[in-house]
Enzyme design. Structure first.
Site, PDB file in Angstrom:
ATOM      1  N   ASN A 198     -10.900  -0.853  -8.133  1.00 45.24           N
ATOM      2  CA  ASN A 198     -10.346  -2.191  -8.279  1.00 45.24           C
ATOM      3  C   ASN A 198      -9.414  -2.521  -7.124  1.00 45.24           C
ATOM      4  OD1 ASN A 198      -8.322  -0.332  -9.891  1.00 45.24           O
ATOM      5  ND2 ASN A 198      -7.185  -2.205  -9.414  1.00 45.24           N
ATOM      6  N   CYS A 199      -9.283  -3.824  -6.827  1.00 43.93           N
ATOM      7  CA  CYS A 199      -8.280  -4.289  -5.878  1.00 43.93           C
ATOM      8  C   CYS A 199      -7.263  -5.091  -6.673  1.00 43.93           C
ATOM      9  CB  CYS A 199      -8.929  -5.123  -4.763  1.00 43.93           C
ATOM     10  SG  CYS A 199      -9.764  -6.607  -5.345  1.00 43.93           S
ATOM     11  N   VAL A 200      -6.690  -6.128  -6.095  1.00 41.91           N
ATOM     12  CA  VAL A 200      -5.631  -6.880  -6.770  1.00 41.91           C
ATOM     13  C   VAL A 200      -6.149  -7.635  -7.977  1.00 41.91           C
ATOM     14  CG1 VAL A 200      -3.900  -8.691  -6.491  1.00 41.91           C
ATOM     15  CG2 VAL A 200      -4.305  -7.073  -4.649  1.00 41.91           C
TER      16      VAL A 200
END
Length: 480
Positions: free
Chosen positions: A424-426
């Site tokens: 995942n990122c932000v």
């Protein structure tokens, strides 16, 4: 494959970039205490400013460590250490003093490019090389006599060797590359407000690909000598000019996009307004308060791409207007209220409150333009999807909400039998699957997520929003 790799790189950069708010808070409070003396008249202010500067001034090192960690297969600490090793080897071998010694000339005669070798580009390159070395050597077993250096201990050693070779190449390549980057930056800088507007336009257009990070590094960091963020927060620049590649984002992120969210809510189908409100309200607050706009942008980016182009154009216009009138403010993370509040008393902040007035005007423009376009062309923004596009939203009380979302999303992705890797990122889950045909997008959408994007034959992104970390943690528990 290239696009996929660049997207991973963009995601990896978010880890070090996320550290910048700490610098913004420290330096912002310091300058707030002593806006004139910049710490000279207050020990407390000096302490805070220098503490924040310790982060801002070392962004390239943060990039080297963050990229190495994010791009390595297992996100292991030895990869991060190798990123630091790579950066230190290169910046030491190609420092002005070392190059002068190699060439047998005076320091003053060394190409100025080597004086800028400790930049964000080299930091990113160091991280990439370190991650490649980790992925290649972390499982290598050496003969018994050298067994101590096997596996992960071998990674920093091979990284150092690799960067020696890279440094030899950079010795010849870096000066012309640096010259080209400076020429590009100077060309945009010479365009003044028009250049700022063009930057804002392409910044938004590149968001879907994740390549905006590369563009940002030219203007925000010290790759081409502009270093808009670093100079603004350190007070090194020209009042009304430094910060021009940041200021115009505030009216859009704090006012424009929340107004667009309101327009999307008002144009949603009556039976889907509650569903749309749950998504858009949280996204609008995130955009206003923190400057994180992906939850809103991804909500309509793929549903109504023409509307997203309009948003990109308006962003360019906003930067152009702010630069034309020399209204400046800066951010350490993104153009939200927190950064605006902290930067408004900085020495180089110039009439920052005019950006709020500009923001109110942009809120009106965004609201009525978005509402008109959505209705006129029947654009499928949140709450206006066809009845068969999105199922009933699944809700669960309290902390069980993320566990429930995670379970349904993971099942929709095909579970253990289909999911190869998940990260995942932000705001997004980034998933690798074996067979895209086994992904049930309708089931995933039933959780109320912002959207889904297929980025390759086996790569898919699930746009969850700023709570993505909690969903990702729950999915990790489900994986066998």
């Amino acid at each position: 494959m290239v696009m996929k790799y660049l997207q991973r790189l963009g995601k990896s950069l978010m880890l070090p970039v996320a550290v910048l708010p700490a610098a913004a808070i420290l330096m912002g409070i310091g300058y707030w205490i002593d806006p004139v003396g910049w710490g000279a008249e207050s020990p407390v202010a000096a302490f805070l400013i220098k503490a924040g500067g310790s982060i801002i001034d070392n962004i390239p090192i943060l990039f080297a460590v963050g990229v190495a960690l994010g791009m390595s297969k297992e996100r292991d600490g030895s990869a991060a250490l190798s990123g630091l090793v790579a950066f230190l080897v290169t910046t030491t071998l190609l420092s002005t003093a070392t190059v002068a010694m190699f060439l047998g000339i005076k320091v003053d005669a060394v190409d100025p490019a080597f004086g800028k070798i400790g930049n964000a580009f080299v930091g990113i390159l160091s991280g990439i090389i370190a991650s490649l070395c980790y992925n290649r050597f972390h499982n290598v077993k050496l003969p018994d006599a050298l067994a101590f250096f096997s596996g992960k201990r071998l990674v920093p050693i091979m990284t150092a060797v690799s960067m020696i070779l890279i440094s030899v190449i950079l010795f010849f390549v870096w000066p012309p590359v640096y010259g080209a980057l400076v020429a590009f930056g100077e060309a945009i800088a010479k365009l003044g407000a028009v250049g700022a507007g063009l930057y804002g336009l392409f910044n938004r257009l590149l968001i879907p690909t994740g390549l905006h990070h590369a563009l940002n590094s030219v203007f925000w960091f010290d790759v081409a000598g502009i270093n808009d963020i670093g100079n603004f927060w350190s007070g090194k620049g020209v009042k009304g000019i430094t910060g021009m590649y940041q200021a115009g984002f505030f009216p859009v992120m704090m006012f424009g996009l929340p107004a667009a969210a309101l327009a999307m809510y008002h144009t949603a189908k009556t039976e889907k307004k509650k569903q749309a409100a749950s998504l858009l309200l949280a996204a609008a607050f995130a955009a206003f308060f923190t400057g994180v706009t992906e939850p809103i942008e991804f909500a309509f980016m793929f549903l109504a791409p023409a509307l997203y182009v309009v948003h990109a154009l308006l962003t360019g216009v906003s930067l152009f207007i702010a630069a034309t009138f020399h209204w400046t403010a800066g951010f350490g993370f993104s153009a939200g209220f927190v950064d605006f509040f902290l930067s408004s008393r900085l020495p180089l902040a110039n009439q920052p409150y005019m950006l709020l007035l500009q923001g109110l005007v942009f809120a009106v423009i965004y609201y009525f333009l978005f509402r008109y376009l959505i209705v006129k062309f029947n654009l499928k923004t949140p709450g206006r999807e066809d009845d068969d596009e999105v199922g009933e939203i699944v809700n669960a009380p309290g902390k069980d909400r993320f566990a429930t979302m995670a379970k349904i999303i993971y099942e929709g992705l095909g579970g253990d039998a289909n999911v190869v890797a998940i990260d995942n990122c932000v705001t997004r889950l980034r998933v690798e699957v074996k067979d895209m045909r086994k992904v049930d997008q309708q089931k995933i959408k039933s959780t109320g997520i912002s959207g889904i994007k297929e980025v390759g034959p086996t790569s898919i992104q699930v746009i969850v929003g700023t709570n993505v970390q909690f969903v990702a943690d729950e999915i990790t528990k489900l994986r066998k």
